[in-house]
Each structure stands twice: as structure tokens, then as C-alpha cells.
Design an enzyme around this catalytic site. Sequence first.
Site, PDB file in Angstrom:
ATOM      1  N   HIS A 363       0.745  -1.312   0.013  1.00  0.00           N
ATOM      2  CA  HIS A 363      -0.044  -0.095  -0.103  1.00  0.00           C
ATOM      3  C   HIS A 363       0.769   1.146   0.042  1.00  0.00           C
ATOM      4  CE1 HIS A 363      -4.149  -1.566   0.623  1.00  0.00           C
ATOM      5  NE2 HIS A 363      -3.502  -2.550   1.130  1.00  0.00           N
ATOM      6  N   LYS A 554      -8.884  13.978   3.908  1.00  0.00           N
ATOM      7  CA  LYS A 554      -7.943  12.756   3.889  1.00  0.00           C
ATOM      8  C   LYS A 554      -6.937  13.113   5.399  1.00  0.00           C
ATOM      9  CE  LYS A 554      -6.991  13.848  -0.336  1.00  0.00           C
ATOM     10  NZ  LYS A 554      -7.322  12.464  -1.070  1.00  0.00           N
ATOM     11  N   ARG A 555      -6.074  12.091   5.379  1.00  0.00           N
ATOM     12  CA  ARG A 555      -5.101  12.307   6.356  1.00  0.00           C
ATOM     13  C   ARG A 555      -4.253  13.581   6.137  1.00  0.00           C
ATOM     14  NH1 ARG A 555      -0.213   9.153   6.236  1.00  0.00           N
ATOM     15  NH2 ARG A 555      -1.036   8.077   4.683  1.00  0.00           N
ATOM     16  N   LYS A 560       0.227  14.654   0.664  1.00  0.00           N
ATOM     17  CA  LYS A 560      -1.294  15.002   0.243  1.00  0.00           C
ATOM     18  C   LYS A 560      -1.290  16.441  -0.003  1.00  0.00           C
ATOM     19  CE  LYS A 560      -2.836  10.898   2.472  1.00  0.00           C
ATOM     20  NZ  LYS A 560      -3.449   9.989   1.484  1.00  0.00           N
ATOM     21  N   THR A 662      -8.907   5.820  -2.232  1.00  0.00           N
ATOM     22  CA  THR A 662     -10.126   5.629  -2.342  1.00  0.00           C
ATOM     23  C   THR A 662     -11.245   6.791  -2.131  1.00  0.00           C
ATOM     24  OG1 THR A 662     -10.249   4.978  -0.284  1.00  0.00           O
ATOM     25  CG2 THR A 662      -9.978   3.215  -2.019  1.00  0.00           C
ATOM     26  N   LYS A 666     -14.979   7.770  -3.811  1.00  0.00           N
ATOM     27  CA  LYS A 666     -16.129   8.144  -3.089  1.00  0.00           C
ATOM     28  C   LYS A 666     -16.972   9.198  -3.412  1.00  0.00           C
ATOM     29  CE  LYS A 666     -14.183   5.602   0.725  1.00  0.00           C
ATOM     30  NZ  LYS A 666     -13.244   5.824   1.631  1.00  0.00           N
TER      31      LYS A 666
END
Length: 820
Positions: A363, A554-555, A560, A662, A666
Site C-alpha cells: 500500500h 484525508k489524512r 497529500k 479511495t 467515493k
Amino acid sequence: MPVRYVKKEQQRIEKLESTVKNYIEHHLGKDCERSHTFDFYIGLAYAMRDRLIEEWLATQRSYYKTKAKRVYYLSLEFLVGRTLGNSMVNLGTEDECTKAMEALGCKMEDIREAEWDAGLGNGGLGRLAACFLDSFATLGIPAYGYGIRYEYGLFYQKIKDGYQVETPDNWLRYGNPWEIARHGHFFSVHYYGRVNQHTDSNGILRNEWVDTEEVMAMACDTPIPGYRNDNVINMRLWTAKSSRDFDLHFFNGGNYIHAVENKAKSESISKVLYPSDHIMEGRLLRLKQQYFFVSATFQDIIRRYKKEEPAFDNFTKRVAVQLNDTHPAIAIPELMRILLDIEGLPWEKAWDITVETFGYTNHTVMPEALEKWPFSMFENLLPRHAQIVHEINRRFLEEVNWRFPGDIEKRKRMSLIEESDEKLIRMANLAIVGSHSVNGVSKLHTEILKNRIFKDFYDMFPERFNNKTNGITPRRWLKKANPLLSDLITENIGDQWITDLDELKKLAPLSEDKKFRERWMDVKKENKKRFAEYISKKNNISVDAGSMFDVQVKRIHEYKRQLLNVLHVVTLYNRIRRGYYEAVSPRTVMFSGKAAPAYWMAKLIIKLIHSVADVVNHSKEVGDRLKVVFLSNYNVSLAERVIPAADLSEQISTAGTEASGTGNMKLSLNGALTIGTLDGANIEIMEEVGRDNIFIFGLTPEEVLELKGSGYNPYSYYEKNHELREALDMIRSGYFSPENAGLFKPVVDSILYHGDTYMVLADYESYINCQERVGNLYEDKHEWAKKSILNVANMGRFSSDRTIMEYAREIWGIETEKKK
């Protein structure tokens, strides 16, 4: 509707109403007339669990009857969220439950809100595992999820003065009505000790692990229903119990604390999800957790297997084990230990069984994120496993030498043991060597694994590597999370999409229908209105539901690039102040996510978001044209609120750093348009929805590597772009932190003077230009709606049902028919 059907429905409602009352009165010992909402939630949960258990028992009987091959999915996380709503959707009892609770004087929305999110996961890894369980059950695949029943989740995030504050996530404070504690189902898990070697009567060297410390693992089961197919599978989580609760000797001697010390020490193993790993005690506890759940799980797997198979000749025909990342990779030496030391198999046969049993899902694309354990710690805690890892490595390196003679550097890179200043066991290398399948979770990610991260292993085992792009369950993420959109879709194309997401393609022609577009827009408008009310209640911020809801949930992590989003916010703020109103479409920019407790920079970025929000939201010049909101304590339930309301999905990680994602799926499934880089699954989403229906910007993965290789100079971007320079200077000088002018200087310095690891400045201009295109398109509501419809219509590939069918067929050797 026939009168007979109405009577039966009414009978079901009355029976459910009676069952709920019975549980409240006889299980909780309360009078229904004086009970609270939480009591009614507990009563309804037990009533739903009764139905699940009936179907679960029938499902288990069918597995034994057919001697089915079973899949065991091992994951340290299962981010299941709330269970009540999902169970009602999959059992088809939503209307029945709603009417029964109304008859008892309760609103279903209040009942749902009474349930606490299960603290069993952190982010995408755990949510993927939860989606997979739903797909296992819906597809009828004999499967079990195995993990740890954490008493406390990661943490409950509070915001104080803009700073993240971590408080305990005590999700089990009031119990968990969904689980079944198996008080008679214990396994012994051993630590420490020593290895005693002896020669048996046949002259064979045997190893015995002795003088160990013992902890008991107790099973807690949660039934997971498939979608309206009477199939219910099991999520089995282990909780740690002391082998001896109370030491009477110490107690009688007056040492009351020491008398229960062993119990507290043992049970700490399942206490907290992800103990801090920046101290040695935290790392040791993590390793204990990993072995704890792996050991208990394999004792359970072999117990079940031996009910019908006395020998291990058919083990791989009955058992498939999937490792969700490296956390459970210790299962490889554990199975070898069982087969060698307990079952007495020779090494070669044990190794063949082991490799054929395991599949490994990776991952991450970042080498620094690959798990490694200090050999000294590992050997002290698990001495027999250390010996087995050594022997696996010895035999493997002999094979490497034979395949690649004289290549010493390759041998060093591929070794399971890193010979650095401190010897380390490379768990990813162990997982690859000990598995017959190694998969990435998006096309790009898999190519990076093959060509960069694990190139040496791909050269040696090309047949083991494959791609399984992640997916999400449409039951949770569309039907449950977005009932308004779900109903509109079903009304127009039928309901087969719920178990066959490719059916959504039937929506594509409707994108040209003006009336359908208007109804589509009405659904989004209502979802946004509801979420605006939620923001007003939770954050005390008034947002315009007619503005673009620009969402990054998100985290919080530098790769990111929430910072890039903040720079865009500051740029918009400056443009509005200068009077460029027409160039700025009204927006509400939403952030949500948790930063790891020890991740100082990520926590500082959370503070920066709040400080920028404080200035922007109170600016009279800006007014309602721009708002910034941080939604605290992001979890599954919050995601189910924000995702249906989102217009724009921010998927802006540096190209080549996100394995898949993911959240992007969504949001697209709920009609948000994506702005993103060519990273992770964004690429495959673009391929499915079409380049014209997604906003792509920034460097490609190849360009990122090329720019870094040629000497990336972030300061040159600062010098050349005046809007970027202005935004960074404002942040660095204290414009957004007048009480502490130097507060955010480290954030700016990290990208100007310390390499800008994640290429924020290199992608800034492309991102800003792309956001202008986003704003221009949003002004054309019908065109935006058309693209939104086309996004949803082309999301069929991203169902977790498709992902699981590929795993089943290509890795586990299980054939399954696509459910209709």
C-alpha cells in the site's frame, strides 16, 4: 399495494417494535417510557443482530457442507464506521425499522446518531478492508476478516485555538451491541523465552520454544451482511486477556498494585490502535500487537481446517490468506513455525505450503514507509521466529546468488535482513519472498513497484506481481450515504447498479436530458443545504449552500499537499481583496483529516488552515465569496455527510506518491468533479470518465523524477511568480498569525530552503490555472451537472466487488459469479 402485503408489513413492524421493547426492558432493565435515544438504539441494534446471527449460522453451515476454500483477510485496521445503517441497508429493513421506531416515538436520524463510530482503523487501509468485507459477503465468497479489537481508536481529534489536540477515542465506553464476545474461545499467544533444540528418535533436529510469557487472545465476532442475499460473514477481532488475572501471593503480601500488574500489562496489547512508534516501548508494543493477532488467527485457521483434514496435503486447497500491507507479514514465519515445530513437516514442504498460502498487498510507494524491525528487538521477543527468518533468508540468498551470480549489491538489496548500523528485518522483503502473489492497488502504483521499489524482486519473480486497483462498496458509499441521489438513479435506471456498478453507464444518455440535469442539481443542492446546516451547528460558521463546495478530506500529510490548497485559498483571498470578483467563483473550501500525534509539520499545517480561515472568514472585503472550514475528527460518519455535498474533489498529491486513494472514488461516485494530479487511481478515473470530465494539472511522475534528478530549485518558482511570492510572504511574515509572527516560518522554509520534497512550488502555477478553469465551468450549472452525471455513470470499474472478484479469480483460485 395488495391488502395482504400491507398486513404482513404491519405485522413485521409490530414484531420489531415488540422485540426492541423487550430488549430495552429485559436486557437493559429500563422502562421504555423513560428510556433515552441511546437505549432505543441498543434495542434496535440487538434486534438487527438477531437477524444477522440467524443468517450467519446458516452461512457457516454451508461452508462446512460444501468444503469451500476460505479466504482469510488479515488487517490491522477495519474502519467499519457505524453498523446500524449499513445493516439495515443490506438486510433491506430501512423502512420497517423507521416505522417501528416512529411508533416508539423516536426519529431514525436520532437513533443513527446515537451510535459511536468503531475505532478500529485510521484511514484508507482500514476503510478498504471494510469495503472488502462488504463485497465478500455480497458476492458470497467464504471469507473472514481478522484483526484486533482495539479498546481505544487512533484518537479523538479536538481543535483548540487552531491546534490539533488528541484525546482518547473511547468508542467502547458504552459497549458494542454488534459484537459477540466468545468467552469460551481463547488461544495462548507466547512471547520471549528461548529455543530448546534436540534430536528426536528419528535423528531429526527439532526446535521447541520454551519458558515463554503467555497472553490469552479472546475472539470477538461481528457479523457482516451481504446485500439482500441471506449471506453473512464474520469479522473476528482479538482482544488480549491475561492468563492470570490476579496474583494472590502478592495480594496477601500487601502489594496490591503488583497483584494485578500482570493483567494490566498483558491487556495493554489490544488497548490502542497504533501506539506511538517514536519511542522504543511504543515500537515494541506494535510488534507485540502484530504477532498477537497473527498467532491467534493461525491457531483459529488451523483449528477450523483440522475439523475435516488431519494432514496438510489439502491446506492450500482450503485456505487462502491475504496480507493487507506488511503489518501481518509476521504470519509467514509463524506458519512456518507451526508446520515445522508442531506439525513436524520437513522444511521444503512447509515452505511450499506457506508460499502458496499467502498473497501480499502493498500500500505504499515510498521506500521510507516500508516496515522494518530491529533484529535485536525481534529476536528477544520472538526468538524462534528470528531463527526461521534467518533460515528463510539464507536459502533465499542462495537462490539469488544462483540467479544473479556475482551481483553483491543486488544480494544486499534483496536480503530480508538489512546490515546497517542496526540490523533490521525488512518486512516487505519477507512478504514478497513468502507469498505467491504481490499486488499493487492501482496501475501506476504497481508499475512503480515493478520498476522502482521492488525491481530486484520483479526481475526474479515477475509472475508474482500483479495489479488489483482498489474499489469501494456502492452499498455504503452511494445507497446509504446519499439516499437522495440513490433514489434518483434507481428511479431512472433500476436498482441493479447496487450489486453491479457497471449498470451506472445507463446514466450517460441522461446527461443530455435537461430535466434530468435539473433534478440532479436539485439533489446536490439539498445535500449541500443539509451539510451547510451541519457546519453552522458544529463549526458556528455560516456558509452559502450555493457556493462551490471544494473538499479535501484525508489524512494530513505533506505528500497529500494540503499546503498547496492553502496557497490557492490565500491567492483567492488576495484576488478578491483587489476587486477581481468576477474572476473568483464563490467557494467554501473544506478541509478535514487527522495528523499523526508526533508529526509536527502536519499539525502545524492544521494550525495554518485555521489561521487562514480566521482571517478569510472575518474579512468584510471577502464576504460570502470565500469561506474556509476545517471539519474536526474526520471519520466514516463525517465522510458520509460531506461526500454527498461536495462539488469539487481535491486529489492533489505529488504525482508518484499516492498508491491509489479511495476518497477520490467515493467523491466521484457521488457526483463531485475531481481536480488532481496524475497520481494513484486518479489516472484510472480519468481513463474511465474522460479527460474532458476531470481537471488534471501538474507534473507527471516521470517529470517529478526528472526535475529532482536535474536539480530542483524551488526558490526559482518563488522568484518568478508574484502571486506565489505574495502568498508565501504573507504566511511567513505573520499576516495570518499576528500574535506570533514567526509561527509559520518553518512551513515556508521547508519548501523554499529545504528542498520542497513534494514539489508544492513546482505545481503551484499549474494548479492555480486549473482552478480558474474549475471556477469558470462552475458558473455554467448545466454543463457542470452534465460532467457530474458522466462521472457517476463511469464509476463502475471502482466497485470493490470488481476488485474482490479479481483477487478471487487471479490470486485465491476461487471462481465467483457476478451478482445481479
